[in-house]
Write an enzyme that holds these catalytic residues in place. Structure first.
Site, PDB file in Angstrom:
ATOM      1  N   ARG A  10      44.485  97.948  29.549  1.00 46.44           N
ATOM      2  CA  ARG A  10      44.895  99.026  30.443  1.00 46.44           C
ATOM      3  C   ARG A  10      46.144  99.712  29.904  1.00 46.44           C
ATOM      4  NH1 ARG A  10      43.670  94.622  33.971  1.00 46.44           N
ATOM      5  NH2 ARG A  10      41.924  95.062  35.394  1.00 46.44           N
ATOM      6  N   LYS A  61      47.601  92.632  36.569  1.00 45.97           N
ATOM      7  CA  LYS A  61      47.036  93.213  37.781  1.00 45.97           C
ATOM      8  C   LYS A  61      46.357  92.151  38.633  1.00 45.97           C
ATOM      9  CE  LYS A  61      44.007  96.916  39.416  1.00 45.97           C
ATOM     10  NZ  LYS A  61      43.118  98.033  39.024  1.00 45.97           N
ATOM     11  N   HIS A  75      42.133 106.373  30.469  1.00 44.29           N
ATOM     12  CA  HIS A  75      41.416 105.192  30.949  1.00 44.29           C
ATOM     13  C   HIS A  75      39.985 105.148  30.414  1.00 44.29           C
ATOM     14  CE1 HIS A  75      41.290 101.732  33.649  1.00 44.29           C
ATOM     15  NE2 HIS A  75      40.083 102.107  34.032  1.00 44.29           N
ATOM     16  N   ARG A 123      39.147 102.575  27.850  1.00 41.99           N
ATOM     17  CA  ARG A 123      38.790 101.241  28.345  1.00 41.99           C
ATOM     18  C   ARG A 123      37.287 101.165  28.615  1.00 41.99           C
ATOM     19  NH1 ARG A 123      40.899  96.610  30.989  1.00 41.99           N
ATOM     20  NH2 ARG A 123      39.976  96.125  33.019  1.00 41.99           N
ATOM     21  N   HIS A 140      38.657  91.542  35.077  1.00 43.42           N
ATOM     22  CA  HIS A 140      38.098  91.840  36.392  1.00 43.42           C
ATOM     23  C   HIS A 140      38.041  90.569  37.231  1.00 43.42           C
ATOM     24  CE1 HIS A 140      35.768  95.519  34.640  1.00 43.42           C
ATOM     25  NE2 HIS A 140      37.017  95.814  34.957  1.00 43.42           N
ATOM     26  N   TYR A 151      28.394  98.059  33.506  1.00 41.90           N
ATOM     27  CA  TYR A 151      28.061  98.293  32.105  1.00 41.90           C
ATOM     28  C   TYR A 151      26.768  97.604  31.686  1.00 41.90           C
ATOM     29  CZ  TYR A 151      33.029  99.493  32.159  1.00 41.90           C
ATOM     30  OH  TYR A 151      34.246 100.043  32.465  1.00 41.90           O
TER      31      TYR A 151
END
Length: 379
Positions: free
Chosen positions: A208, A245, A312, A315, A338, A347
Site C-alpha cells: 500500500r 492496517k 492504488h 496494488r 487482507h 481476483y
C-alpha cells in the site's frame, strides 16, 4: 493536578485538549486553542466534579451530564489518534454528519436520528452531490461512532444503521507487461531519485501507499528476498508507528529482478534509513506528487500510454498478475494483508482454467455410478 482527575495535553493538530473525570467517573474531553484557556476550564470542571461526588451540586452534574455531538467527535479523535485515515474521518464528519447532528445530544441519538442522517445522505446521492461509495463510508463511520459511545456508556445501545450495498465496478489494472515496463521507463526519465524503484516495488509487491512511505531499509532483506511490513505513517503523517492496517506484521516476497533493482538503489546511498524518501530526504506524504494522477504519477502514465488511474491501481495490478500467473488466492491474501479472503476473491476469476481444473479434481471418486442408469429409471 492528579492525572486521575484530569490533565491538559497538546494534540498533533496544535490544539490543547483538557480531559477529566466528571462527578460520575465518566472521562470527558474538550479542546482549546490556547493552553491557558484549557487550564482554566479544567480547574473549573474538576472542582465541580468534586462537588458532585460530595453530593453538594447535583444540579451542576445535571447540566453537564449530557454529551454533545462535539463531545463524541472529541472522543473519536482521541481514541483513533493513531488511525491513518483519521483526517478523512474528520472531513466526512464535518461535511456530512455535523450539519445534521451538530445540535444533538449523544444520549438522544436514536433510530430517528439515524433516519435523518440516512435521508439526507440519500438526497445528496440523488442530486449527485455524493457518490454511493462515499455515502456508505459515512454511514459506516457513523455506526462506528455510535458503537464507541456505547462502549463509553454514553449510549445504552446503538441504533441500527442501514448501509447501501457497495457499488460493483470493474477494478482497473495494467494488464500488459509491456505497459508496466513503459511506466517504469517514464519514471526513470523523470529524473526523480528512486521514483522508478518506488513504482516497481508497488507493482511487484502490492504494498500500500502508506506502507511504501513508511518502509525503512531495516525491513528489507535483500539477501533472502523478503520485506517485513511492520510500519505505517502516523495519523498526522509526521512520522511512522509500528503496526499495519490489519494490526499484524506480514512478510512479502521480493522477485529476483526487484531485488537487483533495490540493491542498486541502496548502493547509491541516497538515504541510509528511508527506502523511498523525497528530494528533501524526508518521508513522502500521502498527497505527494509522486502518488497523484494529476501530477508526477499521472504524467508517467500518460507517457507510457496508460489510461488515467490512481496509484492504488498498482496494488490491483500486482494482485491480478499474481493470480494470472498461477498464484494461490489464499497466499495472495497473506501477501496483501487482507483480513478476509472474501476481499481477495475479487481476483479469483482471472485464473485461467481454475474451474476446469476443479471439475476434474474429484474425478473417479464415485466410480462408474455416475454413468449408469438404475433399474427403475424412466418408469
Amino acid at each position: 493536578m492528579p492525572a486521575s482527575k484530569g490533565n491538559v495535553r497538546k494534540r498533533p493538530s496544535g490544539s490543547w485538549q483538557a480531559n477529566w473525570l466528571d462527578g460520575f467517573g465518566v472521562r470527558r474531553f474538550k479542546s482549546f486553542t490556547k493552553r491557558k484557556d484549557a487550564d482554566t476550564f479544567l480547574n473549573q470542571v474538576v472542582a465541580e466534579a468534586d462537588l458532585v461526588r460530595a453530593g453538594v451540586a447535583p444540579a451542576i452534574q445535571a447540566a453537564r451530564g449530557r454529551h454533545t455531538w462535539d463531545d463524541l467527535i472529541e472522543l473519536w479523535t482521541t481514541k483513533k489518534a493513531a488511525k491513518i485515515s483519521l483526517r478523512d474521518d474528520l472531513g466526512r464528519i464535518r461535511l456530512h454528519l455535523t450539519p445534521i447532528l451538530g445540535r444533538d445530544i449523544v444520549e438522544g441519538l436514536d433510530a430517528d436520528a439515524v433516519t435523518r442522517v440516512e435521508r439526507e445522505l440519500h438526497r445528496k446521492v440523488a442530486r449527485r452531490a455524493l457518490s454511493v461509495a462515499t455515502q456508505r463510508k459515512v454511514l459506516i463511520l457513523f455506526q462506528s461512532m455510535l458503537k464507541l459511545a456505547v462502549r463509553e456508556r454514553w449510549l445504552t445501545a446503538a441504533p441500527i444503521v442501514e448501509k447501501p450495498r457497495a457499488p460493483v465496478h470493474e477494478r482497473l489494472w495494467i494488464a500488459e507487461a509491456e505497459a508496466i515496463v513503459r511506466l517504469l521507463g517514464a519514471a526513470r526519465d523523470e529524473g526523480y531519485p528512486g521514483l522508478a524503484e518506488l513504482y516497481a516495488t508497488a507493482v511487484a509487491t502490492g504494498l500500500r501507499e502508506g506502507e511504501l512511505i513508511a518502509l525503512d531499509w531495516d525491513a528489507v532483506d535483500l539477501e533472502n528476498g523478503l520485506i517485513t511490513v511492520k510500519r505505517v505513517p502516523t495519523a498526522d503523517q509526521r512520522g511512522v508507528r509500528l503496526g499495519t492496517k490489519s494490526g499484524k506484521v506480514r512478510y512479502v516476497p521480493l522477485p529476483g529482478d526487484l531485488v537487483g533493482l533495490l540493491c542498486s538503489w541502496k548502493a547509491s546511498g541516497y538515504h541510509p534509513q528511508i527506502v523511498f524518501p523525497n528530494t528533501r530526504g524526508e518521508r513522502h506524504r500521502s498527497d505527494a506528487r509522486v502518488f497523484k494522477r494529476n501530477q508526477i504519477f499521472g504524467r508517467c502514465l500518460e507517457k507510457a500510454g496508460i489510461p488515467s488511474m490512481t496509484f492504488h491501481t498498482l496494488r490491483h495490478t500486482f494482485a491480478s498478475h499474481f493470480v494470472l500467473r498461477g498464484g494461490d488466492v489464499y497466499v495472495l491474501q497473506k501477501v496483501l494483508g487482507h483480513q478476509s479472503v472474501n476481499t481477495t476473491q475479487q481476483y479469483a476469476h482471472l485464473a485461467e482454467g481454475t474451474f476446469s481444473r476443479e471439475r476434474t479434481r474429484m474425478a473417479g471418486l464415485i466410480g462408474g455410478l455416475g454413468g449408469a442408469r438404475t433399474s427403475g429409471e424412466g418408469r
